[in-house]
Design a protein around this motif. Structure first.
Motif, short mmCIF file in Angstrom:
data_model
loop_
_atom_site.label_atom_id
_atom_site.label_comp_id
_atom_site.label_asym_id
_atom_site.label_seq_id
_atom_site.Cartn_x
_atom_site.Cartn_y
_atom_site.Cartn_z
N ASP A 1 -50.40 -34.97 -4.64
CA ASP A 1 -49.85 -35.31 -5.94
C ASP A 1 -50.24 -34.20 -6.91
O ASP A 1 -51.30 -33.57 -6.77
CB ASP A 1 -50.35 -36.66 -6.43
N VAL A 2 -49.35 -33.95 -7.88
CA VAL A 2 -49.56 -32.91 -8.89
C VAL A 2 -49.09 -33.45 -10.24
O VAL A 2 -48.30 -34.39 -10.31
CB VAL A 2 -48.79 -31.61 -8.55
N ALA A 3 -49.56 -32.80 -11.30
CA ALA A 3 -49.20 -33.26 -12.64
C ALA A 3 -47.75 -32.92 -12.99
O ALA A 3 -47.09 -33.67 -13.72
CB ALA A 3 -50.14 -32.65 -13.67
N SER A 4 -47.26 -31.77 -12.50
CA SER A 4 -45.90 -31.35 -12.81
C SER A 4 -45.50 -30.22 -11.87
O SER A 4 -46.35 -29.65 -11.17
CB SER A 4 -45.79 -30.87 -14.26
N ASP B 1 -47.50 -27.20 -12.80
CA ASP B 1 -48.95 -27.26 -12.62
C ASP B 1 -49.25 -27.83 -11.24
O ASP B 1 -49.32 -29.05 -11.07
CB ASP B 1 -49.58 -28.13 -13.71
N VAL C 1 -54.13 -33.58 -8.02
CA VAL C 1 -54.65 -34.71 -8.79
C VAL C 1 -54.76 -35.90 -7.84
O VAL C 1 -54.15 -35.91 -6.76
CB VAL C 1 -53.74 -35.05 -9.98
N THR D 1 -51.50 -40.53 -9.51
CA THR D 1 -51.67 -40.17 -10.92
C THR D 1 -50.75 -39.03 -11.34
O THR D 1 -50.75 -38.65 -12.51
CB THR D 1 -53.13 -39.78 -11.23
N GLY D 2 -49.97 -38.49 -10.40
CA GLY D 2 -49.08 -37.39 -10.69
C GLY D 2 -47.63 -37.82 -10.69
O GLY D 2 -47.30 -38.99 -10.95
N VAL D 3 -46.74 -36.87 -10.39
CA VAL D 3 -45.31 -37.10 -10.56
C VAL D 3 -44.54 -37.22 -9.24
O VAL D 3 -43.34 -37.50 -9.27
CB VAL D 3 -44.69 -35.95 -11.39
#
Length: 258
Positions: free
Chosen positions: A196-199, A202, A206, A210-212
């Motif tokens: 998982d990643v924030a965007s 980025d 994570v 909790t990411g996108v």
């Protein structure tokens, strides 16, 4: 569903500690990053291979995959690529790992030539892999980041021991809907690799959920009895939280999505 995590998340951790961590946090297996700077690599001697296999067997943890760095679609002669594949597959056979991971690696190459090279090389290596009980998995990555890209190669190979590794980040970055990825990769799928990643801008890891990334949708489309492995790329992102403290919550998050 059987769960694993990648040693990319625990750089420099001794193998005994990796095995104990997996067993203690409820994971069934591990992906071993297979590189000269790691404890596991193709230059290991026969006694060293036996010790690695015994270490994980004692912990009751499976070696799911050797995550190698052979680039099967790269421009150039077949010989070095085939040698790399052979060494990786034989190491997996000695360690009892059912899968090895390879990359496409054809950035900038003619797409048709890259597809043909990858299919030719995978087809040649698949027979050795079959004799050792190993499947070579082409990851959705770099020049072939979508399910459509990878299935185009594997459909040409047509061998059970050449399959696909679905890295959900790369199919998402490639703009391919999960349902399309699953349909393309389904006939060839070895297992699913999550993160998982924030965007998209980025890529630092994570905690799962909790990411996108559309993890729930991806996992709902995969085999409910298959393997899912968490590749937490701590090695490349030093400021990311440490993986060991996230593993139990990650396990529960993955189970809640199936």
């Amino acid at each position: 569903m059987k769960l694993a995590f990648s040693t990319l998340g625990v750089p420099a951790m001794p193998l005994a500690d990796v095995a104990a961590l997996a067993a203690g946090t409820g994971y069934d297996g591990v992906e071993l990053r297979t590189h000269p700077e790691e404890p596991v690599h193709p230059d290991l001697s026969a006694p060293e291979r036996q010790r690695v296999r015994a270490e994980f067997a004692r912990a009751g943890v499976e070696v799911l995959c050797l995550a190698g760095y052979v680039r099967v679609a790269a421009p150039g002669e077949d010989g070095p690529v085939l040698t790399g594949l052979d060494r990786l597959v034989r190491l997996a056979g000695d360690l009892g790992a059912p899968f090895v991971r390879v990359f496409p690696g054809a950035e900038g190459a003619d797409p048709a030539e890259a597809d043909a090279a990858a299919a030719r090389r995978l087809g040649a290596a698949a027979e050795t892999a079959a004799g050792l009980g190993v499947r070579i998995l082409l990851e959705t990555h770099d020049s072939h980041r979508t399910g459509a890209d990878v299935s185009r190669v594997l459909g040409t190979v047509g061998h059970r021991h050449a399959g696909a590794l679905w890295d959900v980040l790369h199919t998402w970055l490639g703009g391919e809907p999960p349902r399309t990825s699953a349909a393309c990769l389904g006939p060839f799928l070895g297992y699913v690799q999550v993160k998982d990643v924030a965007s998209a801008e980025d890529p630092a890891p994570v905690p799962l959920g909790t990411g996108v990334l559309p993890l729930a949708e991806c996992l709902s489309l995969a085999d409910g009895d298959g393997w899912v492995s968490w590749e937490y790329e701590k090695r490349w992102f030093k400021a990311a939280p440490e993986l060991p403290g996230l593993l139990v919550a990650g396990r529960e998050q993955l189970r809640s999505l199936r």
